[in-house]
Scaffold this active site. Sequence first.
Site, mmCIF file in Angstrom:
data_model
loop_
_atom_site.group_PDB
_atom_site.id
_atom_site.type_symbol
_atom_site.label_atom_id
_atom_site.label_comp_id
_atom_site.label_asym_id
_atom_site.label_seq_id
_atom_site.Cartn_x
_atom_site.Cartn_y
_atom_site.Cartn_z
ATOM 1 N N TYR A 145 5.389 -4.299 -8.726
ATOM 2 C CA TYR A 145 5.251 -2.846 -8.703
ATOM 3 C C TYR A 145 5.579 -2.356 -7.305
ATOM 4 O O TYR A 145 5.083 -2.900 -6.322
ATOM 5 C CB TYR A 145 3.814 -2.453 -9.078
ATOM 6 C CG TYR A 145 3.563 -0.957 -9.077
ATOM 7 C CD1 TYR A 145 4.203 -0.126 -9.996
ATOM 8 C CD2 TYR A 145 2.679 -0.381 -8.174
ATOM 9 C CE1 TYR A 145 3.959 1.242 -9.999
ATOM 10 C CE2 TYR A 145 2.426 0.984 -8.179
ATOM 11 C CZ TYR A 145 3.076 1.799 -9.095
ATOM 12 O OH TYR A 145 2.840 3.153 -9.102
ATOM 13 N N ASP A 233 7.833 -5.876 0.083
ATOM 14 C CA ASP A 233 6.867 -4.814 -0.188
ATOM 15 C C ASP A 233 5.480 -5.397 0.063
ATOM 16 O O ASP A 233 4.909 -6.077 -0.778
ATOM 17 C CB ASP A 233 7.021 -4.315 -1.622
ATOM 18 C CG ASP A 233 6.010 -3.217 -1.956
ATOM 19 O OD1 ASP A 233 5.095 -2.978 -1.134
ATOM 20 O OD2 ASP A 233 6.122 -2.624 -3.042
ATOM 21 N N LYS A 261 -1.873 1.053 1.558
ATOM 22 C CA LYS A 261 -3.238 0.592 1.322
ATOM 23 C C LYS A 261 -4.018 0.278 2.613
ATOM 24 O O LYS A 261 -4.479 1.213 3.251
ATOM 25 C CB LYS A 261 -3.210 -0.568 0.320
ATOM 26 C CG LYS A 261 -2.580 -0.080 -1.014
ATOM 27 C CD LYS A 261 -2.805 -0.927 -2.210
ATOM 28 C CE LYS A 261 -2.371 -0.197 -3.483
ATOM 29 N NZ LYS A 261 -1.089 -0.579 -4.044
HETATM 30 C C1 LIG Z 1 0.086 0.229 -4.615
HETATM 31 C C2 LIG Z 1 1.460 -0.310 -4.404
HETATM 32 C C3 LIG Z 1 2.565 0.534 -4.187
HETATM 33 C C4 LIG Z 1 2.464 2.029 -4.298
HETATM 34 O O1 LIG Z 1 1.631 2.581 -3.345
HETATM 35 P P1 LIG Z 1 0.998 4.049 -3.609
HETATM 36 O O2 LIG Z 1 0.268 4.329 -2.351
HETATM 37 O O3 LIG Z 1 0.156 3.921 -4.823
HETATM 38 O O4 LIG Z 1 2.144 4.974 -3.833
HETATM 39 C C5 LIG Z 1 3.778 -0.042 -3.870
HETATM 40 N N1 LIG Z 1 3.917 -1.369 -3.798
HETATM 41 C C6 LIG Z 1 2.897 -2.211 -4.018
HETATM 42 C C7 LIG Z 1 3.105 -3.679 -3.879
HETATM 43 C C8 LIG Z 1 1.641 -1.708 -4.350
HETATM 44 O O5 LIG Z 1 0.637 -2.549 -4.616
#
Ligand SMILES: *Cc1c(COP(=O)(O)O)cnc(C)c1O
Length: 449
Positions: A145, A233, A261
Amino acid sequence: MSDATTNAGLFERAQRRIPGGVNSPVRAFHSVGGTPYFVGRAEGAWVWDVEGRRYLDYVQSYGASILGHAHPKVVESVREAARAGTTYGAPTEGEVLLAEQLCERVPGLDMVRLVSSGTEATMSAVRLARGATGRTKVVKFAGCYHGHSDALLAAGGSGVADQGLADSAGVTAGAVADTVVAPYNRVPELDADVAVVVVEPVAANMGLVPPVPGFLEGLRAACDAAGALLCFDEVITGFRVGLGGASRRFGVQPDLWCFGKVIGGGLPLGAFGGRQVVMEQLAPLGPVYQAGTLSGNPLATAAGLAVLGELDAAAYTMLDGRAGELAAMLEAVVADAGLPVQVPRLGPLVGLFFSESPVADYDEARVAAENGIYRRFFRAMLDRGVALAPGPYEAVFPSLAHGRDDLERTADLAAAAAAEVGGGDGPEGEGLRRWKPLQPSPGALQPRP
Ligand SMILES: *Cc1c(COP(=O)(O)O)cnc(C)c1O
């Protein structure tokens, strides 16, 4: 009780004014059933709902609250920052300090740009990669994701998987025409049109799936051979799996990183960064446009700096140890109840699959997630005052505020919850295998009234 003080009352009101009653789909509890708890307050390892019931919290804002909720240093930093104004539309010292901190901790990270969410970070990183290479294609991995931008929504994990969507309505074929989806943990073939390979270096949105040995190194070599950029990511793994995140932990340097995060300390903050030659393609220096009214927000940078200030090597050693204990205890008590279970772990990150065998990719994760056991276990845990993520594709997030007592308590409650689920006396037994009969494990705590 008036409807402002019950979960059900608030949920009903919420559904009238907010689609599904929530501002992010997984919070609606569709895949686990029941009414979501509305949080009134939180502290350390605990959250309290509006009815005053408390839960030992393993959601921790999907890992954003690595110190636990309402850490005094974070609260004080935000309070102090707010007194000086909440946003200016002009640069601040806090942004410089945070950028320096991030680059200092992550080898190879020369420059960063701050944004307001993980979605923005990944979306901007992809634009930058395309602009910097002059190429079009993006390669991503099934079950990873990367937020909800159009080009990256194909075969996403987390809430996308959880809602049973292969992808989203409203994303045009054109928007994903240049997105190629490959299976996780296998190095794909890359051609000369690939601008960037985007990957979660430890997949944490299809449950927890660590990279197999050689996967990240293989991606690095394949990108080098094809002239493509590699983007990690690290929105979950960054400053979670160790001092310098996954790249430092595995010794593989991408060209671009995305963060979110943890670095915002619970406020809206993301970042993307990379090597200087790539980052200097961004406006105002280069031709790739990217901007944000609230980017580098002073409250968010203050919170982020406060969190990073607490995250030294000793903190990671402690978190790693706690996660190790939690994983071992969870696995033991759930297996004792006769349920198939895998508790993968990578440093401070823990996963939970109800599966006989280890999970290495999205196809395997789906089999484990869709057998209905997670839903029942989630409910049995919530009934006992332990909050896991309300969907089978999320990770388990112990924080630095989770003490040994909390972990032992979790294990005892998990033993009782697993016994209930394994005994088949949950609310919806149809379609589930009958597990062998159980003896509740000795010393299991009774649920609190
Ligand atoms: C949570 C997440 C996102 C998106 O971040 P948001 O702050 O919810 O937009 C992107 N990449 C990874 C790996 C994530 O866990």
